[in-house]
Scaffold this motif. Structure first.
Motif: not given
Ligand SMILES: Nc1nc2c(ncn2[C@@H]2O[C@H](COP(=O)(O)OP(=O)(O)OP(=O)(O)O)[C@@H](O)[C@H]2O)c(=O)[nH]1
Ligand SMILES: [Mg+2]
Length: 419
Positions: A123-131, A10-12, A16-18, A51-53
């Motif tokens: 972003t590093a802290a979550g699950g999807t982007g981080s992994g 999401q954050g990533g 990218a959208d910005e 994304n996954l979600g």
């Protein structure tokens, strides 16, 4: 420099959208494309969100929400439209499973052949982007053989006491910095983008704009084709040859006071137009020095190295780009920037450029330091590694303690008849 930009999680994807929003502004105001695609194509041609979600992708405003630009992973199994549940191993696994879909979508819709480089953001802290970021970087590198840069966004300080945040951040950094094919890794510390006057609810939108804007002039400068705005050129190859390893980027700005219209009295004291009054050039120099100091203070991650009360930076390369109207861009000022960077980043290979005339009332300086060595950035990465190790150990200890307690309870239960 023309980029393909890929946001993961999401954050990533928001960042990218910005980038697309910034690219649209640049196209409208400067007539330059900083992403792939021909002049007739939408600016978003070279930008993708993964994304996954599905829910996380609906918030995008500039990246088209169609299957050729938003790539939904894990569609076929238990993740179906949901996130990685903050477990980044799930994000990594889904990216591996869906790697063919990711590559074919970018190949078919991204006009990859015209890209100078690819930037993958998470972003590093979550699950999807981080992994997934490490897997995506490697796939892109292997399939397209272009420079691939990762951007890893580190959590806010208020999140440091959350064990999942620290485990995800530590393992993401390890994967991307130590075990990936990324040519360089931009470290963006969310905490550095928080302004003291920001409200308590984190303003992601503003932070994302600041992150994207850090790259604006460096992406524009080599693409500029209007001779009035071509200065000491820094083209894509100048940037590509200096970008390696852990890197920081920053932009500082300062406004140029508008020249006063001469009033009745001071017109008698008007300076000649041809020669600058020495106080003018002194003020310009001061302005440029202040902007350079601001840039270094606002680098995307702290990376200074303190030794016996002196502060310096340890990096293999440092790049300085000075963007300001022509009359502010004097040789003296460029030399000041260059010698200042030489002094502050001793022994670093230097690249410098100017980008004149594009902004009328601001002076801005972009600095990139690459292949960072000893200093605050290295300390920060080590802090995340140690915190992740500690969080994993604490989690195991707590689970052992719980298991022991349940064993005792179960021994009592064993004395009861089974139903
Ligand atoms: N700069 C910035 N940081 C963000 C943004 N969204 C989230 N973050 C940070 O990133 C962390 C992880 O959040 P997400 O990016 O939503 O996570 P994800 O990659 O979608 O992974 P899931 O856990 O599977 O949802 C947050 O705790 C914040 O620290 C954003 O839009 N901008
Ligand atoms: Mg998410």
């Amino acid at each position: 420099m023309k980029l393909i930009v890929v946001g993961a999680g999401q954050g990533g994807s928001n960042i990218a959208d910005e980038f697309v929003s910034m690219g649209e502004w640049v196209w409208k105001n400067r007539g330059i494309r900083i992403f792939t695609g021909s002049d007739e194509d939408p600016i978003s041609t070279g930008v993708f969100a993964i994304n996954l979600g599905a829910g996380d992708l609906y918030g995008l405003k500039h990246i088209p929400q169609t299957s050729d630009h938003t790539i939904l992973m894990g569609n076929s199994d238990e993740f179906r439209g949901r996130g990685a549940g903050k477990i980044n191993a799930n994000g990594a696994e889904q990216a591996r499973k869906d790697s063919k879909k990711i590559i074919s979508t970018i190949r078919d819709s991204g006009d990859v052949s015209t890209a100078d480089a690819i930037l993958v953001i998470a972003t590093a802290a979550g699950g999807t982007g981080s992994g997934s970021i490490g897997v995506i970087v490697d796939e892109l590198k292997q399939n397209f053989n272009k420079p691939v840069y990762a951007m890893v966004v580190l959590p806010f300080a208020y999140q440091y006491d959350d064990p999942d945040t620290m485990m995800n951040t530590g393992t993401c950094l390890k994967r991307v910095l130590e075990n990936s094919l990324a040519d360089a890794v931009f470290l963006m510390d969310n905490q550095k983008f928080v302004r003291s006057n920001d409200t308590t609810s984190t303003n992601y939108g503003e932070i994302n704009t600041r992150i994207a804007q850090s790259f604006m002039d460096i992406l524009c400068v080599g693409e500029e084709n209007d001779q009035r705005f071509v200065g000491e050129v820094l083209d894509a190859n100048d940037v590509i040859t200096m970008l390696h390893g852990p890197s920081a980027i920053g932009v500082g700005q300062g406004s140029i006071p508008t020249k006063q219209q001469p009033g009745f009295f001071n017109k008698f004291y008007q300076k000649s137009d041809t020669a600058d009054h020495f106080s003018d050039s002194k003020a310009q120099m001061e302005r440029a020095k202040n902007v350079l100091n601001r840039t270094l203070a606002d680098l995307s991650i702290d990376c200074e190295h303190q030794e016996e009360s002196s502060t310096s930076y340890d990096a293999q390369y440092v790049l300085g780009l000075f963007s300001a109207p022509c009359e502010e861009t004097t040789q003296e000022i460029i030399e000041m920037m260059d010698s200042n960077l030489a002094e502050q980043v001793p022994g670093a290979g230097r690249r410098k450029g100017t980008y004149p005339g594009r902004t009328s009332e601001t002076v801005s300086i972009t600095v990139i330091m690459s292949n960072l060595g000893k200093g605050a950035a290295m300390d920060k990465v080590e802090f995340f590694y140690r915190s992740a190790v500690d969080a994993i150990a604490a989690k195991e200890d707590q689970q052992d303690a719980r298991n022991q307690l349940w064993n005792q309870t179960n021994r009592v239960a064993a004395q009861l008849p089974n139903l």
